[in-house]
Write an enzyme that holds these catalytic residues in place. Structure first.
Site, PDB file in Angstrom:
ATOM      1  N   ARG A  12       0.667  -1.199  -0.040  1.00  0.00           N
ATOM      2  CA  ARG A  12       0.080   0.140   0.069  1.00  0.00           C
ATOM      3  C   ARG A  12       0.794   1.130   0.036  1.00  0.00           C
ATOM      4  O   ARG A  12       2.193   1.278   0.295  1.00  0.00           O
ATOM      5  CB  ARG A  12      -1.059   0.074   1.194  1.00  0.00           C
ATOM      6  CG  ARG A  12      -0.434   0.071   2.362  1.00  0.00           C
ATOM      7  CD  ARG A  12      -1.518   0.044   3.583  1.00  0.00           C
ATOM      8  NE  ARG A  12      -1.075  -0.295   5.004  1.00  0.00           N
ATOM      9  CZ  ARG A  12      -0.856   0.837   5.879  1.00  0.00           C
ATOM     10  NH1 ARG A  12      -1.199   2.087   5.280  1.00  0.00           N
ATOM     11  NH2 ARG A  12      -0.272   0.598   7.094  1.00  0.00           N
ATOM     12  N   ALA A  83       9.476   0.066   3.835  1.00  0.00           N
ATOM     13  CA  ALA A  83       8.454  -0.094   5.215  1.00  0.00           C
ATOM     14  C   ALA A  83       8.999   1.266   6.175  1.00  0.00           C
ATOM     15  O   ALA A  83      10.359   1.423   6.290  1.00  0.00           O
ATOM     16  CB  ALA A  83       8.735  -1.601   5.823  1.00  0.00           C
ATOM     17  N   GLY A  84       7.986   1.769   6.704  1.00  0.00           N
ATOM     18  CA  GLY A  84       8.452   2.821   7.658  1.00  0.00           C
ATOM     19  C   GLY A  84       7.010   3.482   8.469  1.00  0.00           C
ATOM     20  O   GLY A  84       6.117   2.912   8.274  1.00  0.00           O
ATOM     21  N   ASP A  88       5.088  10.105  16.259  1.00  0.00           N
ATOM     22  CA  ASP A  88       5.482  11.418  16.645  1.00  0.00           C
ATOM     23  C   ASP A  88       5.314  11.980  18.020  1.00  0.00           C
ATOM     24  O   ASP A  88       4.284  11.736  18.594  1.00  0.00           O
ATOM     25  CB  ASP A  88       4.639  12.280  15.682  1.00  0.00           C
ATOM     26  CG  ASP A  88       5.019  12.249  14.160  1.00  0.00           C
ATOM     27  OD1 ASP A  88       5.930  11.461  14.101  1.00  0.00           O
ATOM     28  OD2 ASP A  88       4.596  12.660  13.271  1.00  0.00           O
ATOM     29  N   GLN A 144       9.446  15.253  15.974  1.00  0.00           N
ATOM     30  CA  GLN A 144       9.964  13.788  15.056  1.00  0.00           C
ATOM     31  C   GLN A 144      11.285  13.467  15.362  1.00  0.00           C
ATOM     32  O   GLN A 144      12.165  13.079  14.516  1.00  0.00           O
ATOM     33  CB  GLN A 144       9.591  13.976  13.606  1.00  0.00           C
ATOM     34  CG  GLN A 144       8.083  13.980  13.385  1.00  0.00           C
ATOM     35  CD  GLN A 144       7.932  13.454  11.791  1.00  0.00           C
ATOM     36  OE1 GLN A 144       8.854  13.737  10.749  1.00  0.00           O
ATOM     37  NE2 GLN A 144       6.961  12.847  11.298  1.00  0.00           N
ATOM     38  N   TYR A 147      11.896   9.985  14.104  1.00  0.00           N
ATOM     39  CA  TYR A 147      11.968   9.563  12.693  1.00  0.00           C
ATOM     40  C   TYR A 147      12.602  10.437  11.905  1.00  0.00           C
ATOM     41  O   TYR A 147      13.577   9.672  11.216  1.00  0.00           O
ATOM     42  CB  TYR A 147      10.378  10.275  12.336  1.00  0.00           C
ATOM     43  CG  TYR A 147       9.756   9.922  10.829  1.00  0.00           C
ATOM     44  CD1 TYR A 147       9.443   8.867  10.400  1.00  0.00           C
ATOM     45  CD2 TYR A 147      10.235  11.039   9.854  1.00  0.00           C
ATOM     46  CE1 TYR A 147       8.989   8.563   8.923  1.00  0.00           C
ATOM     47  CE2 TYR A 147       9.778  10.785   8.681  1.00  0.00           C
ATOM     48  CZ  TYR A 147       9.419   9.716   8.119  1.00  0.00           C
ATOM     49  OH  TYR A 147       8.973   9.447   6.792  1.00  0.00           O
ATOM     50  N   PRO A 177      11.527  11.736  -0.170  1.00  0.00           N
ATOM     51  CA  PRO A 177      10.262  11.993  -0.503  1.00  0.00           C
ATOM     52  C   PRO A 177      10.037  13.381   0.397  1.00  0.00           C
ATOM     53  O   PRO A 177      10.356  13.233   1.640  1.00  0.00           O
ATOM     54  CB  PRO A 177       9.470  10.817  -0.460  1.00  0.00           C
ATOM     55  CG  PRO A 177      10.086   9.656  -0.130  1.00  0.00           C
ATOM     56  CD  PRO A 177      11.286   9.958   0.498  1.00  0.00           C
TER      57      PRO A 177
HETATM   58  N1  LIG Z   1       3.842   9.748   2.665  1.00  0.00           N
HETATM   59  C1  LIG Z   1       4.929  10.438   2.968  1.00  0.00           C
HETATM   60  O1  LIG Z   1       4.500  11.807   2.879  1.00  0.00           O
HETATM   61  C2  LIG Z   1       6.334  10.319   3.102  1.00  0.00           C
HETATM   62  C3  LIG Z   1       7.263  11.207   3.118  1.00  0.00           C
HETATM   63  C4  LIG Z   1       8.454  10.588   3.174  1.00  0.00           C
HETATM   64  C5  LIG Z   1       8.907   9.543   3.613  1.00  0.00           C
HETATM   65  N2  LIG Z   1       7.888   8.566   3.539  1.00  0.00           N
HETATM   66  C6  LIG Z   1       8.426   7.308   3.797  1.00  0.00           C
HETATM   67  O2  LIG Z   1       7.834   6.491   2.640  1.00  0.00           O
HETATM   68  C7  LIG Z   1       7.738   5.286   3.228  1.00  0.00           C
HETATM   69  C8  LIG Z   1       6.163   4.731   2.741  1.00  0.00           C
HETATM   70  O3  LIG Z   1       5.487   5.531   3.357  1.00  0.00           O
HETATM   71  P1  LIG Z   1       3.866   5.554   3.148  1.00  0.00           P
HETATM   72  O4  LIG Z   1       3.383   6.864   3.314  1.00  0.00           O
HETATM   73  O5  LIG Z   1       3.535   4.793   1.917  1.00  0.00           O
HETATM   74  O6  LIG Z   1       3.443   4.586   4.438  1.00  0.00           O
HETATM   75  P2  LIG Z   1       2.114   4.083   4.799  1.00  0.00           P
HETATM   76  O7  LIG Z   1       0.908   4.252   3.665  1.00  0.00           O
HETATM   77  O8  LIG Z   1       1.900   4.175   6.087  1.00  0.00           O
HETATM   78  O9  LIG Z   1       2.521   2.451   4.264  1.00  0.00           O
HETATM   79  C9  LIG Z   1       3.492   1.856   5.193  1.00  0.00           C
HETATM   80  C10 LIG Z   1       3.876   0.614   4.782  1.00  0.00           C
HETATM   81  O10 LIG Z   1       4.954   0.128   5.445  1.00  0.00           O
HETATM   82  C11 LIG Z   1       4.577  -1.291   6.118  1.00  0.00           C
HETATM   83  N3  LIG Z   1       5.247  -1.549   7.086  1.00  0.00           N
HETATM   84  C12 LIG Z   1       5.065  -0.670   8.256  1.00  0.00           C
HETATM   85  N4  LIG Z   1       5.929  -1.443   9.491  1.00  0.00           N
HETATM   86  C13 LIG Z   1       6.258  -2.402   8.906  1.00  0.00           C
HETATM   87  C14 LIG Z   1       7.197  -3.632   9.385  1.00  0.00           C
HETATM   88  N5  LIG Z   1       7.386  -3.569  10.715  1.00  0.00           N
HETATM   89  N6  LIG Z   1       7.427  -4.653   8.686  1.00  0.00           N
HETATM   90  C15 LIG Z   1       6.852  -4.358   7.397  1.00  0.00           C
HETATM   91  N7  LIG Z   1       6.227  -3.582   6.860  1.00  0.00           N
HETATM   92  C16 LIG Z   1       5.814  -2.820   7.366  1.00  0.00           C
HETATM   93  C17 LIG Z   1       3.143  -1.257   5.985  1.00  0.00           C
HETATM   94  O11 LIG Z   1       2.363  -2.630   6.014  1.00  0.00           O
HETATM   95  P3  LIG Z   1       1.024  -2.827   6.583  1.00  0.00           P
HETATM   96  O12 LIG Z   1       0.088  -2.366   5.288  1.00  0.00           O
HETATM   97  O13 LIG Z   1       0.865  -4.491   7.002  1.00  0.00           O
HETATM   98  O14 LIG Z   1       0.686  -2.185   7.769  1.00  0.00           O
HETATM   99  C18 LIG Z   1       2.527  -0.443   5.014  1.00  0.00           C
HETATM  100  O15 LIG Z   1       2.601  -1.470   3.872  1.00  0.00           O
HETATM  101  C19 LIG Z   1       7.837   5.217   4.441  1.00  0.00           C
HETATM  102  O16 LIG Z   1       9.161   4.707   4.795  1.00  0.00           O
HETATM  103  C20 LIG Z   1       7.817   6.600   4.854  1.00  0.00           C
HETATM  104  O17 LIG Z   1       8.683   6.956   5.963  1.00  0.00           O
HETATM  105  C21 LIG Z   1       6.683   8.889   3.225  1.00  0.00           C
END
Ligand SMILES: NC(=O)c1ccc[n+]([C@@H]2O[C@H](COP(=O)([O-])OP(=O)(O)OC[C@H]3O[C@@H](n4cnc5c(N)ncnc54)[C@H](OP(=O)(O)O)[C@@H]3O)[C@@H](O)[C@H]2O)c1
Length: 240
Positions: A12, A83-84, A88, A144, A147, A177
């Site tokens: 996702r 994965a992240g 906060d 954060q 983070y 990102p």
């Molecule tokens: N969204 C932003 O604006 C943004 C900005 C900068 C960086 N990021 C980084 O981009 C990455 C993806 O972000 P996102 O917004 O797409 O996050 P998200 O929608 O919250 O999705 C997080 C994904 O990580 C998985 N996950 C969480 N903990 C895990 C674990 N312990 N082991 C395996 N999988 C795990 C979740 O699995 P489940 O589906 O099973 O829960 C999910 O598939 C992250 O590293 C985040 O820090 C995001």
């Protein structure tokens, strides 16, 4: 046989878009997830991409999970550490668990996944590792410390491992990102999000597919001369 890619958190959000982009390049993709079974099943049913459940913060689970992917699909040539999580809070209110869990999953996950796969890539003379950092790891962010420290660590980890991979055909890069329209950002309170968007020069949130394009470049054959690099995809919010 096509190359095999693992995308952690690949079912996702940004990870889903990365899984799809790598599949479109002809790679065989394994999408890892943590516990959202419903979403993982819907994702696999819709895309035909196999999903594998394990916790990237658990060292042994990563070794076992990567062995299961190898058994099912073949040796792993590409890893996207996406994965992240966030937990906060200002320092005064942040518990040790909130600190530790973010470090364990966001930064520890990169180490665990590299330990499980880097040796095989080195032996076969080809590999791609892409780590998803964050604008908040570059610039810091109020509330954060966990983070920002984990994501900043990812950028250092990337440059260090890139030096080990360079002579053996393994590139290691990162993407930082900015604010992307996913569940993670949907969790930010609306008034806070409005203020954030007002500071993005292009005037909008990013799309997951825009991050996936950067990952696809790093994972391509043509990306072989790029290593130790961090690509900022943030709408001009932080020019680093
Ligand atoms: N969204 C932003 O604006 C943004 C900005 C900068 C960086 N990021 C980084 O981009 C990455 C993806 O972000 P996102 O917004 O797409 O996050 P998200 O929608 O919250 O999705 C997080 C994904 O990580 C998985 N996950 C969480 N903990 C895990 C674990 N312990 N082991 C395996 N999988 C795990 C979740 O699995 P489940 O589906 O099973 O829960 C999910 O598939 C992250 O590293 C985040 O820090 C995001």
């Amino acid at each position: 046989m096509s190359r095999v890619a693992i995308v952690t958190g690949g079912t996702r959000g940004i990870g889903e878009a990365i899984s799809l982009a790598l599949k479109d390049m002809g790679y065989t993709v394994a999408a890892n997830y943590a516990g959202n079974e419903e979403k993982a099943k819907a994702f696999s049913d819709a895309t035909g991409i196999a999903s594998f459940k394990w916790d990237v913060g658990d060292h042994q689970a990563c070794l076992d999970g990567c062995a299961a992917v190898t058994e099912a699909l073949g040796p792993v040539d590409i890893v996207v550490n996406n994965a992240g999580i966030t937990r906060d809070g200002v320092l005064a209110k942040m518990s040790f668990d909130d600190w530790n869990e973010v470090m364990r999953i966001n930064l520890g996950g990169c180490f665990n996944m590299a330990k499980a796969t880097f040796g095989g890539m080195r032996e076969r003379g080809w590999g791609r590792i892409v780590n998803i950092g964050s604008i908040n790891g570059q610039a810091g962010q109020y509330g954060q410390v966990n983070y920002a420290a984990a994501k900043s660590g990812i950028h250092g980890f990337t440059k260090a491992l890139a030096q080990e991979g360079a002579k053996v055909g393994v590139t290691v890069n990162a993407i930082a990102p900015g604010y992307i329209d996913t569940d993670m950002v949907a969790a930010v309170p609306a008034p806070v999000l409005e203020k954030i968007v007002a500071k993005i020069p292009v005037g909008r949130l990013g799309q997951a597919s825009e991050i996936a394009r950067g990952v696809a470049f790093f994972c391509s054959e043509e990306g072989g001369f790029v290593t130790g690099s961090t690509l900022s995809i943030n709408g001009g919010q932080h020019m680093y």
